[in-house]
Design a protein around this motif. Structure first.
Motif, PDB file in Angstrom:
ATOM      1  N   GLY A  29      56.845  41.074  62.128  1.00 24.47           N
ATOM      2  CA  GLY A  29      56.661  41.344  60.883  1.00 24.47           C
ATOM      3  C   GLY A  29      57.265  42.671  60.338  1.00 24.47           C
ATOM      4  N   SER A  30      57.028  43.134  58.965  1.00 25.29           N
ATOM      5  CA  SER A  30      57.498  44.331  58.785  1.00 25.29           C
ATOM      6  C   SER A  30      56.602  45.708  59.352  1.00 25.29           C
ATOM      7  CB  SER A  30      57.550  44.675  57.213  1.00 25.29           C
ATOM      8  OG  SER A  30      56.129  44.322  56.731  1.00 25.29           O
ATOM      9  N   ASP A  81      50.561  43.871  67.090  1.00 24.31           N
ATOM     10  CA  ASP A  81      50.873  42.874  65.987  1.00 24.31           C
ATOM     11  C   ASP A  81      50.199  43.210  64.718  1.00 24.31           C
ATOM     12  OD1 ASP A  81      51.295  39.076  65.854  1.00 24.31           O
ATOM     13  OD2 ASP A  81      52.219  40.687  64.897  1.00 24.31           O
ATOM     14  N   GLY A  82      51.120  42.790  63.583  1.00 26.40           N
ATOM     15  CA  GLY A  82      50.232  42.907  62.304  1.00 26.40           C
ATOM     16  C   GLY A  82      49.216  41.579  62.115  1.00 26.40           C
ATOM     17  N   LYS A  94      46.987  35.118  60.282  1.00 28.54           N
ATOM     18  CA  LYS A  94      48.474  35.547  60.547  1.00 28.54           C
ATOM     19  C   LYS A  94      49.237  34.251  60.330  1.00 28.54           C
ATOM     20  CE  LYS A  94      49.265  37.673  64.309  1.00 28.54           C
ATOM     21  NZ  LYS A  94      50.185  38.549  63.437  1.00 28.54           N
ATOM     22  N   GLY A  97      54.908  35.770  58.622  1.00 34.57           N
ATOM     23  CA  GLY A  97      56.184  35.691  59.103  1.00 34.57           C
ATOM     24  C   GLY A  97      56.579  34.505  59.875  1.00 34.57           C
ATOM     25  N   ALA A  98      55.856  33.440  59.793  1.00 34.50           N
ATOM     26  CA  ALA A  98      56.191  32.125  60.458  1.00 34.50           C
ATOM     27  C   ALA A  98      56.143  32.218  62.054  1.00 34.50           C
ATOM     28  CB  ALA A  98      57.545  31.741  60.181  1.00 34.50           C
TER      29      ALA A  98
HETATM   30  O1  DER Z   1      53.401  36.624  60.496  1.00 34.68           O
HETATM   31  C1  DER Z   1      52.316  37.584  61.228  1.00 34.68           C
HETATM   32  O2  DER Z   1      51.559  37.114  61.495  1.00 34.68           O
HETATM   33  C2  DER Z   1      52.878  38.886  60.891  1.00 34.68           C
HETATM   34  O3  DER Z   1      52.214  39.558  61.725  1.00 34.68           O
HETATM   35  C3  DER Z   1      52.168  39.146  59.357  1.00 34.68           C
HETATM   36  O4  DER Z   1      50.927  38.686  59.109  1.00 34.68           O
HETATM   37  C4  DER Z   1      52.378  40.535  58.887  1.00 34.68           C
HETATM   38  O5  DER Z   1      53.437  41.046  58.410  1.00 34.68           O
HETATM   39  P1  DER Z   1      53.633  42.261  57.495  1.00 34.68           P
HETATM   40  O6  DER Z   1      53.613  43.500  58.838  1.00 34.68           O
HETATM   41  O7  DER Z   1      55.115  41.991  57.327  1.00 34.68           O
HETATM   42  O8  DER Z   1      52.759  42.325  56.571  1.00 34.68           O
END
Ligand code: DER
Length: 223
Positions: A29-30, A81-82, A94, A97-98
């Protein structure tokens, strides 16, 4: 601070959890991209990474960080992780981001899950964000009907007018209209539906720490 700056703030802060000489578990993710950029500044002090997506693998390799297959490493000390949503117990939604399937796999082989997120991701109850569920395509319609039976509205995620195909060759349905008040039970129930590969509720693989980017700085939450 812009949302982008908040993401960079927590991406840098996550370096504190990276043990020297280790192989780091890396999400997608970003916000994770900001962490990968920060990780590159200490790439000579780590052995490499296990990645949760083709996208993260490409970014890691482009920055000179070795990427190991998850089967090459027994256990990771940390997974960064995000999240699309995180609640006050460290349970998350979560999959925006697929990459939810490989994220849950790498999280499962990591001792500590450190979630990095901007403050907008902190919620009281999970479910406002459309819940991602990776499915075997032939099961998609039946899974969508099962969500409808619990008041959810499911739709197949598309890309360029066609069903999005994940790194694992499967499809994703996104479900709105849910209030996930018992994430552990919800994750167990949906995970057993035939054709469900991964549900984007991370309760059994919850976060141990969340680094939350706020305008007052990084807030550290422990669960
Ligand atoms: O796909 C995911 O699980 C990513 O971690 C998403 O949830 C977070 O993406 P972001 O940092 O671009 O908001």
């Amino acid at each position: 601070l812009s949302q982008d700056e908040l993401k960079a703030q927590v991406g840098r802060a996550a370096l504190a959890y990276v043990a020297r000489g280790e192989i780091v578990g890396v999400g997608t993710g970003s916000t994770v991209n900001k962490f990968i950029d920060a990780l590159a500044t200490i790439k000579d002090e780590i052995k490499g990474a296990v990645s949760s997506s083709v996208a993260s693998t490409e970014r890691l390799r482009a920055l000179g960080i070795s990427v190991f297959d998850s089967n090459e490493v027994e256990e990771l000390s940390v997974y960064i992780d995000g999240a699309d949503e995180i609640d006050h117990r460290g349970f998350m939604v979560k999959g925006g981001g697929a990459a939810l399937t490989r994220e849950k796999i790498v999280a499962a082989q990591s001792r500590k899950f450190v979630c990095i997120a901007d403050a907008s991701k902190l919620v009281e109850v999970l479910g406002a964000f459309p819940l991602p569920v990776e499915v075997i395509p032939m099961a998609a319609r039946r899974v969508m009907r099962q969500f409808a039976a619990m008041g959810g509205i499911a739709q197949v995620r598309e890309k360029d007018g066609l069903p999005l195909v994940t790194d694992n060759g499967q499809h994703i349905v996104d479900v709105t209209g849910l209030k996930i008040t018992d994430p552990l039970a919800f994750e167990s129930t949906v995970s057993q539906w035939p054709g469900v590969v991964t549900v984007g509720v991370f309760a059994h693989q919850k976060a141990d720490v969340c680094l939350l980017g706020t305008s007052e700085g990084v807030k550290t939450m422990e669960f």
